[in-house]
Design a protein around this motif. Structure first.
Motif, mmCIF file in Angstrom:
data_model
loop_
_atom_site.group_PDB
_atom_site.id
_atom_site.type_symbol
_atom_site.label_atom_id
_atom_site.label_comp_id
_atom_site.label_asym_id
_atom_site.label_seq_id
_atom_site.Cartn_x
_atom_site.Cartn_y
_atom_site.Cartn_z
ATOM 1 N N ALA A 1 -4.099 -22.280 14.164
ATOM 2 C CA ALA A 1 -4.951 -20.934 15.054
ATOM 3 C C ALA A 1 -4.352 -19.131 14.315
ATOM 4 O O ALA A 1 -3.148 -19.643 13.075
ATOM 5 N N ALA A 2 -5.190 -18.657 14.033
ATOM 6 C CA ALA A 2 -5.435 -17.803 13.068
ATOM 7 C C ALA A 2 -4.066 -16.633 13.473
ATOM 8 O O ALA A 2 -4.016 -15.848 12.172
ATOM 9 N N ASP A 3 -3.384 -16.155 14.397
ATOM 10 C CA ASP A 3 -2.608 -15.776 14.942
ATOM 11 C C ASP A 3 -1.134 -16.680 14.303
ATOM 12 O O ASP A 3 -0.404 -15.925 14.760
ATOM 13 N N GLY A 4 -1.250 -17.405 14.129
ATOM 14 C CA GLY A 4 0.392 -18.721 13.270
ATOM 15 C C GLY A 4 0.825 -18.709 14.454
ATOM 16 O O GLY A 4 1.470 -19.853 13.890
ATOM 17 N N ARG B 1 -9.576 -17.016 17.821
ATOM 18 C CA ARG B 1 -9.903 -17.255 16.372
ATOM 19 C C ARG B 1 -9.119 -18.496 15.397
ATOM 20 O O ARG B 1 -8.127 -18.288 16.314
ATOM 21 N N VAL B 2 -9.491 -19.206 14.451
ATOM 22 C CA VAL B 2 -8.720 -20.011 13.663
ATOM 23 C C VAL B 2 -8.627 -19.667 12.372
ATOM 24 O O VAL B 2 -9.719 -18.813 11.913
ATOM 25 N N ARG B 3 -8.308 -20.453 11.601
ATOM 26 C CA ARG B 3 -8.298 -20.484 10.087
ATOM 27 C C ARG B 3 -8.384 -21.590 9.786
ATOM 28 O O ARG B 3 -7.905 -22.317 10.173
ATOM 29 N N PRO C 1 -6.356 -22.776 3.017
ATOM 30 C CA PRO C 1 -7.042 -21.951 3.825
ATOM 31 C C PRO C 1 -8.174 -21.078 2.986
ATOM 32 O O PRO C 1 -8.513 -20.677 1.528
ATOM 33 N N ALA C 2 -9.120 -21.052 4.134
ATOM 34 C CA ALA C 2 -11.034 -20.750 3.766
ATOM 35 C C ALA C 2 -10.865 -19.217 4.491
ATOM 36 O O ALA C 2 -12.320 -19.990 5.544
ATOM 37 N N GLY C 3 -10.039 -18.405 5.049
ATOM 38 C CA GLY C 3 -10.724 -17.553 5.270
ATOM 39 C C GLY C 3 -10.318 -17.550 6.894
ATOM 40 O O GLY C 3 -9.802 -18.459 7.498
ATOM 41 N N GLU C 4 -11.306 -17.218 7.725
ATOM 42 C CA GLU C 4 -10.972 -16.900 9.452
ATOM 43 C C GLU C 4 -12.625 -17.027 10.236
ATOM 44 O O GLU C 4 -13.357 -16.277 9.662
ATOM 45 N N GLU C 5 -12.475 -17.672 11.058
ATOM 46 C CA GLU C 5 -13.664 -18.284 12.096
ATOM 47 C C GLU C 5 -13.089 -17.336 13.500
ATOM 48 O O GLU C 5 -12.195 -17.930 13.519
ATOM 49 N N VAL C 6 -14.331 -17.503 14.179
ATOM 50 C CA VAL C 6 -14.378 -17.540 15.876
ATOM 51 C C VAL C 6 -14.968 -18.371 16.332
ATOM 52 O O VAL C 6 -16.127 -18.740 15.907
ATOM 53 N N VAL C 7 -14.394 -19.564 17.312
ATOM 54 C CA VAL C 7 -14.939 -20.534 18.011
ATOM 55 C C VAL C 7 -15.581 -19.744 19.319
ATOM 56 O O VAL C 7 -14.146 -19.753 19.839
#
Length: 168
Positions: free
Chosen positions: A38-41, A54-56, A64-70
């Protein structure tokens, strides 16, 4: 670019449908090349709900390779017995942000022998035909990996309908 899969999965359609909606199954299918947090930790949900998540992505399950939205939706208007999950999100930052358009659709339907017909279509584009051509083969190869993982994992998937002794 367009990448397709059409597979027979050795499980019941309800089990396959449950698996498609599971972030844990996504993590198993893309391993060992990728992982997701999860991108928010926090933690990923147990099942994908409709809407953006939001995922990482983690390359090789570590870096880590950025951030994505599923961005999950469940398209309607399908033939009887067909269920579809659509991810219309995409990368916000990182190497996967090269794709400016991402439309991933996964559909399942029951086969007469109790197994599942799985169809998968990815339409993605960088906006640059040369880059799309260069990225097609690595994307196709990764999709073949996903297909092999789906086939290997499907016999382990179960669906316990609500009200049964094993249902959570």
């Amino acid at each position: 670019m367009r990448v397709l899969l059409k597979l027979t999965l050795d499980c019941q359609v309800d089990a396959a449908w449950r698996a498609l909606g599971s972030p844990a199954v996504l993590r198993e299918v893309v391993a060992p090349w990728l992982d997701f947090d999860a991108a928010d930790g926090g933690t990923l949900p147990t099942t994908w709900s409709e809407g953006p998540h939001r995922v990482r992505p983690l390359m090789f399950r570590r870096w880590p390779a950025g951030e994505e939205v599923v961005d999950i939706s469940f398209p309607g208007g399908l033939p009887d017995g067909v269920r579809m999950l659509r991810d219309g999100g995409g990368a916000v930052t990182g190497p996967f942000a090269a794709f400016e358009r991402w439309d991933h659709r996964m559909a399942v339907s029951a086969l007469p022998d109790g197994r599942t017909l799985y169809r998968d279509q990815l339409r993605a584009s960088t906006g640059n035909p040369v880059a799309d051509a260069a990225l097609w083969y690595p994307t196709w190869a990764f999709w073949q990996w996903r297909g092999a993982r789906l086939r290997a994992l499907a016999p382990t998937w179960r669906f316990d309908p609500p009200g049964t002794a094993d249902a959570g």
